[in-house]
Design an enzyme around this catalytic site. Structure first.
Site, short mmCIF file in Angstrom:
data_model
loop_
_atom_site.label_atom_id
_atom_site.label_comp_id
_atom_site.label_asym_id
_atom_site.label_seq_id
_atom_site.Cartn_x
_atom_site.Cartn_y
_atom_site.Cartn_z
NE ARG A 242 11.79 7.95 -20.54
CZ ARG A 242 10.49 7.85 -20.77
NH1 ARG A 242 9.63 8.70 -20.26
NH2 ARG A 242 10.06 6.87 -21.51
NE ARG B 22 2.15 1.69 -25.51
CZ ARG B 22 3.05 2.10 -24.61
NH1 ARG B 22 2.71 2.24 -23.34
NH2 ARG B 22 4.29 2.33 -24.98
NE ARG C 106 3.92 5.64 -27.34
CZ ARG C 106 4.43 5.67 -26.11
NH1 ARG C 106 3.64 5.62 -25.05
NH2 ARG C 106 5.73 5.72 -25.93
CE LYS D 264 6.77 4.91 -17.79
NZ LYS D 264 6.42 5.89 -18.81
NE ARG E 243 9.59 3.63 -26.19
CZ ARG E 243 8.39 3.06 -26.37
NH1 ARG E 243 8.15 2.34 -27.45
NH2 ARG E 243 7.45 3.21 -25.48
P1 AMP Z 1 6.73 7.48 -22.78
O1 AMP Z 1 5.37 7.89 -23.27
O2 AMP Z 1 6.95 7.78 -21.33
O3 AMP Z 1 7.05 6.04 -23.14
O4 AMP Z 1 7.78 8.39 -23.57
C1 AMP Z 1 7.89 8.33 -24.97
C2 AMP Z 1 9.17 9.00 -25.45
O5 AMP Z 1 9.15 10.39 -25.10
C3 AMP Z 1 10.47 8.47 -24.86
O6 AMP Z 1 10.94 7.31 -25.53
C4 AMP Z 1 11.41 9.66 -25.06
O7 AMP Z 1 11.81 9.77 -26.41
C5 AMP Z 1 10.47 10.84 -24.78
N1 AMP Z 1 10.48 11.24 -23.36
C6 AMP Z 1 9.46 11.11 -22.46
N2 AMP Z 1 9.81 11.59 -21.26
C7 AMP Z 1 11.08 12.05 -21.38
C8 AMP Z 1 12.02 12.64 -20.50
N3 AMP Z 1 11.72 12.86 -19.21
N4 AMP Z 1 13.25 12.97 -20.98
C9 AMP Z 1 13.57 12.77 -22.27
N5 AMP Z 1 12.75 12.19 -23.16
C10 AMP Z 1 11.52 11.83 -22.74
#
Ligand code: AMP
Length: 222
Positions: free
Chosen positions: A89, A128, A163, A14, A174
């Site tokens: 989320r 990644r 990351r 995404k 996740r």
């Molecule tokens: P992402 O970069 O979207 O994969 O997000 C990485 C991490 O950030 C996730 O595994 C969560 O720990 C945290 N995170 C991102 N967006 C949210 C959200 N809307 N609510 C809670 N935690 C979030």
């Protein structure tokens, strides 16, 4: 006004697709993951909390995300549209997002669900790499998106890093979070007739073509 939301499991692409949308439509990309990764670098109580939570693969507390999303959407660059990725989320966040949009006078726009097989995600997660300077995303396991030099960003020459939640252990948490917490919001948006499903088991270019087909017909309604 093009308001687009991406819903997808971790490492579905995404972020990469959002970058292509930004390039073509010149609207800002709002990623709660990116914003939280910045906060996780702060030497403060909240910085430490976010750092630990991200590394574990769990979700951070809802209240933290509400404030940062509303503050970001208030900025003037969002007036002509935006692409939101990583939020909402869970169902509570989806309900609060409706309230935030109402307060700001925006509509939900279009929700794009990128479907992808778990096997493919596992392969992508370990390869990644992200640019610490411009957040561009590469994958060393995929010739389609590998950087020319393994640790250097093709776009800006910044350093690429992995990351700390891009490992198989965090991925399992996740992915579980995605199925349990994010799963229910798919139905929430289906019922509102705003959900578009895109098969993500394809090349970056082909997935973008499918996404672009959806976006290009979105009107200019608020
Ligand atoms: P992402 O970069 O979207 O994969 O997000 C990485 C991490 O950030 C996730 O595994 C969560 O720990 C945290 N995170 C991102 N967006 C949210 C959200 N809307 N609510 C809670 N935690 C979030």
């Amino acid at each position: 006004m093009k308001s687009i939301m991406f819903i997808a499991p971790p490492a579905a692409g995404k972020g990469t697709q959002a970058e292509l949308v930004v390039e073509k439509y010149n609207i800002p990309h709002i990623s709660t993951g990116d914003i939280l990764r910045d906060i996780s670098k702060e030497d403060s109580e909240i910085g430490h909390y976010v750092f630990e939570t991200l590394a574990s693969g769990e979700l951070v507390k809802d209240e933290i995300t509400y404030q940062l999303i509303e503050n970001r959407l208030k900025k003037s660059d969002c007036k002509n549209g935006f692409i939101i990725d990583g939020f909402p989320r869970n169902l509570n966040q989806a309900i609060e997002y409706d309230n935030i949009l109402k307060r700001l006078g925006y509509s939900i726009g279009n929700v794009i669900l990128i479907d992808i097989e778990e096997k493919t995600l596992e392969k992508r997660i370990t390869g990644r790499r992200v640019c610490e300077n411009c957040n561009a995303i590469f994958n060393i396991n995929d010739e389609d998106s590998a950087p020319q030099i393994e640790s250097i960003c093709d776009n800006c020459g910044g350093r690429l890093y992995q990351r700390n939640d891009d490992n198989l252990e965090s991925f399992q948490t996740r992915y579980k979070m995605y199925l349990e917490k994010t799963g229910p919001i798919i139905n929430y948006y289906k019922k509102q007739n705003v959900l578009h499903e895109v098969d993500g088991n394809d090349t970056i270019e082909n997935v973008f073509k499918k996404i672009d087909k959806i976006i290009s017909v979105i009107g200019d309604e608020k």
